[in-house]
Design a protein around this motif. Structure first.
Motif, mmCIF file in Angstrom:
data_model
loop_
_atom_site.group_PDB
_atom_site.id
_atom_site.type_symbol
_atom_site.label_atom_id
_atom_site.label_comp_id
_atom_site.label_asym_id
_atom_site.label_seq_id
_atom_site.Cartn_x
_atom_site.Cartn_y
_atom_site.Cartn_z
ATOM 1 N N ASP A 213 17.450 61.394 53.511
ATOM 2 C CA ASP A 213 18.174 60.159 53.817
ATOM 3 C C ASP A 213 19.622 60.375 54.247
ATOM 4 O O ASP A 213 20.412 59.433 54.269
ATOM 5 N N ILE A 214 20.010 61.607 54.555
ATOM 6 C CA ILE A 214 21.360 61.889 55.050
ATOM 7 C C ILE A 214 21.196 62.706 56.325
ATOM 8 O O ILE A 214 20.674 63.818 56.294
ATOM 9 N N ASP A 215 21.642 62.134 57.449
ATOM 10 C CA ASP A 215 21.400 62.764 58.739
ATOM 11 C C ASP A 215 22.435 63.805 59.142
ATOM 12 O O ASP A 215 22.268 64.484 60.127
ATOM 13 N N GLY A 216 23.506 63.911 58.419
ATOM 14 C CA GLY A 216 24.523 64.888 58.766
ATOM 15 C C GLY A 216 25.885 64.454 58.275
ATOM 16 O O GLY A 216 26.020 63.506 57.495
ATOM 17 N N SER A 217 26.913 65.145 58.756
ATOM 18 C CA SER A 217 28.259 64.932 58.217
ATOM 19 C C SER A 217 28.779 63.516 58.467
ATOM 20 O O SER A 217 29.384 62.913 57.576
ATOM 21 N N SER A 218 28.554 62.965 59.647
ATOM 22 C CA SER A 218 29.084 61.618 59.900
ATOM 23 C C SER A 218 28.353 60.588 59.047
ATOM 24 O O SER A 218 28.976 59.659 58.512
ATOM 25 N N ASP A 219 27.037 60.735 58.886
ATOM 26 C CA ASP A 219 26.274 59.820 58.036
ATOM 27 C C ASP A 219 26.718 59.957 56.578
ATOM 28 O O ASP A 219 26.855 58.955 55.869
ATOM 29 N N LEU A 220 26.979 61.184 56.146
ATOM 30 C CA LEU A 220 27.451 61.414 54.784
ATOM 31 C C LEU A 220 28.817 60.772 54.573
ATOM 32 O O LEU A 220 29.042 60.085 53.581
ATOM 33 N N LEU A 221 29.709 60.962 55.513
ATOM 34 C CA LEU A 221 31.066 60.405 55.401
ATOM 35 C C LEU A 221 31.027 58.873 55.364
ATOM 36 O O LEU A 221 31.616 58.252 54.478
ATOM 37 N N VAL A 222 30.331 58.266 56.307
ATOM 38 C CA VAL A 222 30.234 56.806 56.358
ATOM 39 C C VAL A 222 29.512 56.278 55.118
ATOM 40 O O VAL A 222 29.935 55.287 54.511
ATOM 41 N N GLY A 223 28.443 56.955 54.720
ATOM 42 C CA GLY A 223 27.687 56.529 53.550
ATOM 43 C C GLY A 223 28.503 56.611 52.268
ATOM 44 O O GLY A 223 28.425 55.726 51.421
ATOM 45 N N TYR A 224 29.301 57.657 52.138
ATOM 46 C CA TYR A 224 30.137 57.794 50.946
ATOM 47 C C TYR A 224 31.224 56.731 50.925
ATOM 48 O O TYR A 224 31.451 56.078 49.909
ATOM 49 N N ARG A 225 31.898 56.540 52.056
ATOM 50 C CA ARG A 225 32.991 55.558 52.110
ATOM 51 C C ARG A 225 32.498 54.129 51.921
ATOM 52 O O ARG A 225 33.230 53.279 51.404
ATOM 53 N N SER A 226 31.255 53.854 52.328
ATOM 54 C CA SER A 226 30.708 52.500 52.165
ATOM 55 C C SER A 226 30.065 52.289 50.799
ATOM 56 O O SER A 226 29.712 51.165 50.455
ATOM 57 N N GLY A 227 29.898 53.356 50.035
ATOM 58 C CA GLY A 227 29.281 53.250 48.716
ATOM 59 C C GLY A 227 27.777 53.427 48.717
ATOM 60 O O GLY A 227 27.134 53.377 47.671
ATOM 61 N N ARG A 228 27.185 53.652 49.888
ATOM 62 C CA ARG A 228 25.736 53.849 49.984
ATOM 63 C C ARG A 228 25.327 55.210 49.426
ATOM 64 O O ARG A 228 24.230 55.374 48.903
ATOM 65 N N ILE A 229 26.219 56.195 49.530
ATOM 66 C CA ILE A 229 25.949 57.552 49.052
ATOM 67 C C ILE A 229 26.989 57.899 47.988
ATOM 68 O O ILE A 229 28.184 57.687 48.188
ATOM 69 N N SER A 230 26.504 58.422 46.866
ATOM 70 C CA SER A 230 27.388 58.844 45.780
ATOM 71 C C SER A 230 27.010 60.259 45.361
ATOM 72 O O SER A 230 26.050 60.828 45.879
ATOM 73 N N GLU A 231 27.759 60.778 44.395
ATOM 74 C CA GLU A 231 27.420 62.099 43.885
ATOM 75 C C GLU A 231 26.026 62.105 43.258
ATOM 76 O O GLU A 231 25.265 63.061 43.412
ATOM 77 N N GLU A 232 25.654 60.992 42.605
ATOM 78 C CA GLU A 232 24.319 60.899 42.021
ATOM 79 C C GLU A 232 23.241 60.906 43.095
ATOM 80 O O GLU A 232 22.170 61.479 42.896
ATOM 81 N N THR A 233 23.526 60.281 44.233
ATOM 82 C CA THR A 233 22.571 60.267 45.340
ATOM 83 C C THR A 233 22.259 61.691 45.787
ATOM 84 O O THR A 233 21.089 62.048 45.978
ATOM 85 N N LEU A 234 23.316 62.496 45.953
ATOM 86 C CA LEU A 234 23.115 63.876 46.394
ATOM 87 C C LEU A 234 22.366 64.693 45.347
ATOM 88 O O LEU A 234 21.445 65.450 45.676
ATOM 89 N N VAL A 235 22.749 64.539 44.092
ATOM 90 C CA VAL A 235 22.109 65.304 43.029
ATOM 91 C C VAL A 235 20.640 64.925 42.902
ATOM 92 O O VAL A 235 19.768 65.791 42.800
ATOM 93 N N ARG A 236 20.332 63.625 42.955
ATOM 94 C CA ARG A 236 18.929 63.191 42.864
ATOM 95 C C ARG A 236 18.111 63.738 44.027
ATOM 96 O O ARG A 236 16.970 64.162 43.854
ATOM 97 N N SER A 237 18.682 63.731 45.209
ATOM 98 C CA SER A 237 17.986 64.259 46.371
ATOM 99 C C SER A 237 17.713 65.754 46.208
ATOM 100 O O SER A 237 16.625 66.244 46.535
#
Length: 110
Positions: free
Chosen positions: A51-75
């Protein structure tokens, strides 16, 4: 009688040699499956987590709250990269969060 004793000793010696090897192999696999927080964020930036397509998706997702540290760890847990108990490791999660906070800052420093 000597044959039985020698045969039994041979089997005992061979089985004793196999057990440490199997244990060592499992330990190496477990160590390889435990990626560092820095590596985890790096893999996310490269699109290697679900569910993370790359650096820009990660950056936008983190800043918008869609992606968190828990999201990465669970993945990473789902992919077998981390042990399930990592989700409750506060130090690990804190380090991932710090890495996420610094996303995009390298681009502005040049």
């Amino acid at each position: 009688m000597k044959r039985f004793i020698l045969g039994g000793l041979s089997i005992l010696v061979l089985s004793a040699a196999v057990v440490p090897f199997a244990t060592r192999t499992e330990t190496v696999e477990a160590a390889e499956a435990n990626v560092s927080p820095v590596t985890l964020v790096f893999l996310a930036e490269r699109g290697m987590l679900d569910d993370i397509d790359g650096s820009s998706d990660l950056l936008v997702g983190y800043r918008s709250g869609r992606i968190s540290e828990e999201t990465l760890v669970r993945s990473a847990i789902d992919k077998g990269m981390l042990a399930p108990e990592t989700i409750s490791d506060r130090q690990y999660l804190r380090t991932v969060r710090n890495q996420l906070r610094h996303l995009g800052t390298d681009e502005n420093s040049g």
